[in-house]
Design a protein around this motif. Structure first.
Motif, PDB file in Angstrom:
ATOM      1  N   ARG A  37       0.838  -1.202   0.000  1.00 20.88           N
ATOM      2  CA  ARG A  37       0.000   0.000   0.000  1.00 20.88           C
ATOM      3  C   ARG A  37       0.873   1.252   0.000  1.00 20.88           C
ATOM      4  O   ARG A  37       0.550   2.248  -0.664  1.00 20.88           O
ATOM      5  CB  ARG A  37      -0.941  -0.009   1.201  1.00 20.88           C
ATOM      6  N   VAL A  38       1.968   1.208   0.742  1.00 19.20           N
ATOM      7  CA  VAL A  38       2.894   2.338   0.770  1.00 19.20           C
ATOM      8  C   VAL A  38       3.520   2.548  -0.606  1.00 19.20           C
ATOM      9  O   VAL A  38       3.586   3.669  -1.125  1.00 19.20           O
ATOM     10  CB  VAL A  38       3.993   2.119   1.827  1.00 19.20           C
ATOM     11  N   ILE A  42       3.881   6.010  -2.952  1.00 14.75           N
ATOM     12  CA  ILE A  42       5.172   6.547  -2.508  1.00 14.75           C
ATOM     13  C   ILE A  42       5.424   7.961  -3.024  1.00 14.75           C
ATOM     14  O   ILE A  42       6.045   8.784  -2.343  1.00 14.75           O
ATOM     15  CB  ILE A  42       6.333   5.597  -2.901  1.00 14.75           C
ATOM     16  N   GLY A  43       4.948   8.278  -4.223  1.00 18.98           N
ATOM     17  CA  GLY A  43       5.150   9.625  -4.741  1.00 18.98           C
ATOM     18  C   GLY A  43       4.467  10.670  -3.883  1.00 18.98           C
ATOM     19  O   GLY A  43       5.080  11.695  -3.518  1.00 18.98           O
ATOM     20  N   ALA A  44       3.208  10.445  -3.540  1.00 20.19           N
ATOM     21  CA  ALA A  44       2.463  11.379  -2.699  1.00 20.19           C
ATOM     22  C   ALA A  44       3.026  11.435  -1.287  1.00 20.19           C
ATOM     23  O   ALA A  44       2.995  12.486  -0.631  1.00 20.19           O
ATOM     24  CB  ALA A  44       0.986  10.989  -2.663  1.00 20.19           C
ATOM     25  N   LEU A  45       3.564  10.323  -0.815  1.00 20.93           N
ATOM     26  CA  LEU A  45       4.131  10.282   0.527  1.00 20.93           C
ATOM     27  C   LEU A  45       5.461  11.032   0.610  1.00 20.93           C
ATOM     28  O   LEU A  45       5.692  11.821   1.528  1.00 20.93           O
ATOM     29  CB  LEU A  45       4.334   8.832   0.971  1.00 20.93           C
ATOM     30  N   ALA A  46       6.334  10.788  -0.350  1.00 20.80           N
ATOM     31  CA  ALA A  46       7.707  11.288  -0.243  1.00 20.80           C
ATOM     32  C   ALA A  46       7.969  12.580  -0.995  1.00 20.80           C
ATOM     33  O   ALA A  46       8.902  13.316  -0.642  1.00 20.80           O
ATOM     34  CB  ALA A  46       8.681  10.212  -0.743  1.00 20.80           C
ATOM     35  N   ASP A  47       7.172  12.881  -2.012  1.00 22.60           N
ATOM     36  CA  ASP A  47       7.523  13.988  -2.900  1.00 22.60           C
ATOM     37  C   ASP A  47       6.429  15.019  -3.102  1.00 22.60           C
ATOM     38  O   ASP A  47       6.498  15.810  -4.037  1.00 22.60           O
ATOM     39  CB  ASP A  47       7.953  13.430  -4.265  1.00 22.60           C
ATOM     40  N   PHE A 171      -4.802  12.977   5.475  1.00 19.56           N
ATOM     41  CA  PHE A 171      -5.806  12.059   6.020  1.00 19.56           C
ATOM     42  C   PHE A 171      -6.117  10.948   5.019  1.00 19.56           C
ATOM     43  O   PHE A 171      -6.251   9.782   5.395  1.00 19.56           O
ATOM     44  CB  PHE A 171      -7.080  12.819   6.388  1.00 19.56           C
ATOM     45  N   ASN A 172      -6.230  11.316   3.754  1.00 19.20           N
ATOM     46  CA  ASN A 172      -6.515  10.307   2.735  1.00 19.20           C
ATOM     47  C   ASN A 172      -5.360   9.321   2.578  1.00 19.20           C
ATOM     48  O   ASN A 172      -5.579   8.108   2.422  1.00 19.20           O
ATOM     49  CB  ASN A 172      -6.804  10.987   1.402  1.00 19.20           C
ATOM     50  N   LEU A 173      -4.132   9.829   2.624  1.00 18.25           N
ATOM     51  CA  LEU A 173      -2.972   8.942   2.541  1.00 18.25           C
ATOM     52  C   LEU A 173      -2.922   7.999   3.737  1.00 18.25           C
ATOM     53  O   LEU A 173      -2.661   6.803   3.587  1.00 18.25           O
ATOM     54  CB  LEU A 173      -1.684   9.769   2.491  1.00 18.25           C
ATOM     55  N   ALA A 174      -3.155   8.544   4.917  1.00 21.35           N
ATOM     56  CA  ALA A 174      -3.132   7.718   6.124  1.00 21.35           C
ATOM     57  C   ALA A 174      -4.163   6.599   6.040  1.00 21.35           C
ATOM     58  O   ALA A 174      -3.874   5.440   6.361  1.00 21.35           O
ATOM     59  CB  ALA A 174      -3.383   8.589   7.350  1.00 21.35           C
TER      60      ALA A 174
END
Length: 210
Positions: A37-38, A42-47, A171-174
């Protein structure tokens, strides 16, 4: 589910070690599912350009932290995390404002993102994380002023659409990676599980260097 068969007064149980093996297999599968899932996000999480970075934006090893300014576990882990990122210039630390605990949490997150527009995110973040006592709006504004923030400007900016969008995106990413509490850490593309007090950040980063 482990089955226990019972008949004619005698019970049957799994062989010794079978339960432990089953639990380990389930935990390993859950960890793989989380990492998948991560990886998908990963793009939205890290960049994501809306997420503040407080350690080496050019670092080739990324740590993403979901946190809440009123979370005592976030505050307790913060000195160890900062010691790592300040001592290892390969590490990029991305902050995900995730205000889930109190009304003050949301005010603090909005102010932090507003402060970022003035280039003051890191000092404000560190000061707020190290602030003692119950956090309230007055304390948040006092902290902002103490680190040189134009508080009047920040009060306007904290309700800007991009600030709201960043918090909603977090919130959506979490939810997408099944993170429902703080703190939560992603190292590389691995969601680190377990008690925050037991996380060895240096060891997690070392695994990414292999």
């Amino acid at each position: 589910m482990l089955a226990v068969l019972v008949g004619s007064g005698a019970g049957w149980a799994a062989p010794p070690g079978a339960v432990q093996d089953y639990v380990r297999q389930q935990q390993a599968q859950e960890s793989r599912d989380k990492d998948e899932r991560v990886a998908a996000r990963i793009g939205a999480l890290a960049d994501n350009p809306g997420s503040p970075v407080i350690a080496n934006p050019q670092g080739d090893i990324t740590i993403v932290e979901f946190f809440d300014y009123t979370c005592p576990y976030c505050k307790a882990a913060e000195p160890r995390l900062m010691q790592l990122v300040d001592g290892d210039k390969r590490v990029k630390l991305v902050m995900k404002e995730f205000p889930i605990l109190t009304k003050a949490s949301l005010i603090a997150s909005r102010m932090a993102l507003a402060v970022a527009k003035q280039g003051k995110y890191r000092p404000f973040h560190l000061a707020l994380m190290r602030r003692e006592g119950v956090l309230d709006e007055a304390g948040i504004m006092e902290t902002a002023k103490a680190v040189g923030v134009d508080v009047a400007r920040a009060r306007r900016d904290m309700y800007a659409p991009d600030v709201t969008d960043e918090i909603i995106a977090n919130f959506n990413l979490a939810r997408g990676i099944r993170v429902f509490q703080t703190p939560a850490y992603i190292v590389g593309a691995h969601l680190v599980t377990g008690d925050s007090a037991d996380i060895n950040f240096a060891r997690e980063v070392a695994r990414m260097k292999k």
